[in-house]
Scaffold this active site. Structure first.
Site, PDB file in Angstrom:
ATOM      1  CB  CYS A  20      47.085   5.255  62.246  1.00 43.90           C
ATOM      2  SG  CYS A  20      47.598   6.157  63.577  1.00 43.90           S
ATOM      3  CG  HIS A  62      46.942   1.394  63.241  1.00 42.90           C
ATOM      4  ND1 HIS A  62      48.214   1.856  62.930  1.00 42.90           N
ATOM      5  CD2 HIS A  62      46.767   2.211  64.145  1.00 42.90           C
ATOM      6  CE1 HIS A  62      48.693   2.766  63.732  1.00 42.90           C
ATOM      7  NE2 HIS A  62      47.724   3.133  64.594  1.00 42.90           N
ATOM      8  CG  ASN A 121      50.715   3.404  66.989  1.00 38.46           C
ATOM      9  OD1 ASN A 121      50.659   3.818  65.649  1.00 38.46           O
ATOM     10  ND2 ASN A 121      49.525   3.906  67.562  1.00 38.46           N
TER      11      ASN A 121
HETATM   12  O1  UT7 Z   1      47.193   4.872  66.607  1.00 34.55           O
HETATM   13  C1  UT7 Z   1      46.312   5.809  66.577  1.00 34.55           C
HETATM   14  C2  UT7 Z   1      45.000   5.176  67.330  1.00 34.55           C
HETATM   15  N1  UT7 Z   1      45.468   5.246  68.800  1.00 34.55           N
HETATM   16  C3  UT7 Z   1      44.719   3.894  69.464  1.00 34.55           C
HETATM   17  O2  UT7 Z   1      44.132   3.170  68.954  1.00 34.55           O
HETATM   18  C4  UT7 Z   1      44.865   4.204  70.839  1.00 34.55           C
HETATM   19  C5  UT7 Z   1      43.766   3.602  71.499  1.00 34.55           C
HETATM   20  N2  UT7 Z   1      43.986   3.690  73.010  1.00 34.55           N
HETATM   21  C6  UT7 Z   1      44.635   2.915  73.713  1.00 34.55           C
HETATM   22  O3  UT7 Z   1      45.143   1.919  73.225  1.00 34.55           O
HETATM   23  C7  UT7 Z   1      44.410   3.104  75.136  1.00 34.55           C
HETATM   24  O4  UT7 Z   1      43.603   3.848  75.831  1.00 34.55           O
HETATM   25  C8  UT7 Z   1      45.783   3.475  75.954  1.00 34.55           C
HETATM   26  C9  UT7 Z   1      47.063   2.209  75.699  1.00 34.55           C
HETATM   27  C10 UT7 Z   1      46.460   4.719  75.356  1.00 34.55           C
HETATM   28  C11 UT7 Z   1      45.659   3.612  77.345  1.00 34.55           C
HETATM   29  O5  UT7 Z   1      45.317   2.316  77.999  1.00 34.55           O
HETATM   30  P1  UT7 Z   1      43.955   2.538  78.867  1.00 34.55           P
HETATM   31  O6  UT7 Z   1      43.554   1.047  79.502  1.00 34.55           O
HETATM   32  O7  UT7 Z   1      42.806   3.170  78.179  1.00 34.55           O
HETATM   33  O8  UT7 Z   1      44.380   3.284  80.117  1.00 34.55           O
HETATM   34  P2  UT7 Z   1      43.749   4.797  80.833  1.00 34.55           P
HETATM   35  O9  UT7 Z   1      44.229   5.833  79.914  1.00 34.55           O
HETATM   36  O10 UT7 Z   1      42.372   4.397  80.842  1.00 34.55           O
HETATM   37  O11 UT7 Z   1      44.559   4.970  82.060  1.00 34.55           O
HETATM   38  C12 UT7 Z   1      44.435   4.035  83.247  1.00 34.55           C
HETATM   39  C13 UT7 Z   1      45.356   4.151  84.513  1.00 34.55           C
HETATM   40  C14 UT7 Z   1      45.272   5.927  84.710  1.00 34.55           C
HETATM   41  O12 UT7 Z   1      45.394   5.769  86.075  1.00 34.55           O
HETATM   42  P3  UT7 Z   1      44.180   5.852  86.994  1.00 34.55           P
HETATM   43  O13 UT7 Z   1      43.582   7.166  86.761  1.00 34.55           O
HETATM   44  O14 UT7 Z   1      43.322   4.727  86.904  1.00 34.55           O
HETATM   45  O15 UT7 Z   1      44.839   6.084  88.337  1.00 34.55           O
HETATM   46  C15 UT7 Z   1      46.282   6.410  83.970  1.00 34.55           C
HETATM   47  O16 UT7 Z   1      46.878   7.598  84.586  1.00 34.55           O
HETATM   48  O17 UT7 Z   1      46.499   3.895  83.961  1.00 34.55           O
HETATM   49  C16 UT7 Z   1      47.538   5.161  84.114  1.00 34.55           C
HETATM   50  N3  UT7 Z   1      48.364   5.434  82.889  1.00 34.55           N
HETATM   51  C17 UT7 Z   1      49.581   4.730  82.982  1.00 34.55           C
HETATM   52  N4  UT7 Z   1      50.102   3.879  84.131  1.00 34.55           N
HETATM   53  C18 UT7 Z   1      51.402   3.413  83.829  1.00 34.55           C
HETATM   54  C19 UT7 Z   1      48.376   5.881  81.920  1.00 34.55           C
HETATM   55  N5  UT7 Z   1      49.429   5.662  81.244  1.00 34.55           N
HETATM   56  C20 UT7 Z   1      50.373   5.077  81.979  1.00 34.55           C
HETATM   57  C21 UT7 Z   1      51.728   4.365  81.769  1.00 34.55           C
HETATM   58  N6  UT7 Z   1      52.086   3.694  82.684  1.00 34.55           N
HETATM   59  N7  UT7 Z   1      52.410   4.626  80.479  1.00 34.55           N
END
Ligand code: UT7
Length: 314
Positions: free
Chosen positions: A112, A240, A270
């Site tokens: 990225c 980014h 992204n």
């Molecule tokens: O381009 C390269 C660089 N990449 C980045 O900069 C990405 C950086 N990370 C992020 O932007 C975020 O971490 C994400 C957008 C990828 C994820 O968001 P988050 O707020 O960190 O969510 P999480 O992984 O902590 O998941 C929270 C909850 C989980 O459920 P439980 O365990 O709390 O019940 C996940 O299973 O959200 C759930 N979850 C979803 N729910 C609905 C994960 N993905 C989804 C989804 N829809 N698509």
């Protein structure tokens, strides 16, 4: 040479739009979660088009807008982490299609952050007298390396290309591409991978999120300092496009009250190496940044890698 400046930019996105509701038909997700946690509303997905097709389309627009001829270009570089073909590289394919007959041509993979790395290396080639005019492209077909059954990643990514034409600046004139701040955190490489065969994106989202929101703002400020530009002088900040919450967290630490902040992620998702040139090209197209104004580019992601520099808007 005194350096280089961006003469013109161009971008390309495939026509197919994938909405959050479309994704909710494919995996257990919903529009509200994606908008709240990431900020994405739509993304574009390529069908028949390859990375080289999208890169060529974006580069053709940038070249036409630059006023240069194909024969003026002596370096082509493509930042990509999703090109499936290994050889010929994407850069030579783009050159061939645009009638650029004998350029230095290389692909570069820092995921990225690729567009800022490619801009820096092209600028350095021009400074060293190894090139006069360069095509610098970020192009990705992430849909090819996406696991469409993994809701934690498949909602994030899109396909696109963005391109810039860099031209040499005469001695005594102000350079339009500032010094790069670049680097990596190799010990954290496993938190974002596109590995193996057949490869697909795997990400520890929270680990990347923590790194992005804690480590990057000082590095973005260092790029301003290296360029001799005060943050409050910035006309635009083009980070980014990974997550609107990450963008907002970085912006809060920068003191950039006069900058337009790019949030193309909302409509494009992204797009990795394509994300900053795509977003900047759109700001220029919409005339949101005056010509000559300082713009901070800052890419970060897989590797983990980062790179940023202040450029002057064409
Ligand atoms: O381009 C390269 C660089 N990449 C980045 O900069 C990405 C950086 N990370 C992020 O932007 C975020 O971490 C994400 C957008 C990828 C994820 O968001 P988050 O707020 O960190 O969510 P999480 O992984 O902590 O998941 C929270 C909850 C989980 O459920 P439980 O365990 O709390 O019940 C996940 O299973 O959200 C759930 N979850 C979803 N729910 C609905 C994960 N993905 C989804 C989804 N829809 N698509």
């Amino acid at each position: 040479m005194a350096g280089s400046r961006i003469l013109a930019m161009g971008h390309y996105q495939p026509s197919r739009i994938l909405t959050n509701d479309d994704l909710a038909q494919m995996v257990d997700t919903n529009d509200a979660w994606i908008r709240d946690r990431v900020g994405i509303v739509t993304r574009r997905i390529a069908d028949a088009e390859s990375v080289a097709d999208m890169a060529t389309a974006a580069a053709a627009k940038a070249l036409a807008a630059s006023g240069l001829a194909a024969s003026d270009i002596d370096l082509v570089t493509v930042a990509t982490c999703s090109s499936v073909d290994r050889c010929p590289n994407v850069a030579t394919r783009v050159a061939n299609r645009l009638g650029i007959t004998a350029p230095a041509a290389y692909d570069l993979n820092t995921a990225c952050s690729g567009f800022s790395y490619a801009t820096a290396t092209a600028d350095q080639a021009i400074r060293a007298g190894a090139a006069r005019n360069a095509l610098v492209i970020g192009a990705e077909k992430l849909s090819d390396v996406t696991d469409w059954t993994d809701r934690s990643t498949c909602i994030l990514f899109g396909d696109a290309a963005g391109a810039a034409v860099l031209g040499e600046v005469a001695d005594g004139d102000q350079p339009g591409v500032g010094p790069v701040v670049w680097g990596s955190a190799p010990d954290k490489g496993d938190v974002l991978k596109i590995e193996g065969w057949r490869p697909y994106i795997q990400q520890e989202g929270q680990a990347v999120f923590r790194w992005a929101t804690t480590a990057l703002a000082p590095l973005a400020l260092a790029a301003c300092a290296k360029a001799g530009v005060k943050p409050e002088e910035l006309a635009a900040f083009v980070p980014h496009q990974a997550n609107t919450r990450i963008i907002d967290a970085i912006v809060r630490k920068l003191n950039i009250p006069n900058a337009v902040v790019a949030k193309d992620i909302v409509e494009s998702g992204n797009t990795s190496a394509a994300s900053t040139p795509l977003a900047l090209s759109k700001l220029i197209e919409r005339r949101e940044v005056p010509s000559g104004a300082p713009v901070l580019l800052f890419g970060f992601g897989g590797g983990l890698t980062y790179a940023g520099q202040v450029v002057r808007c064409p």
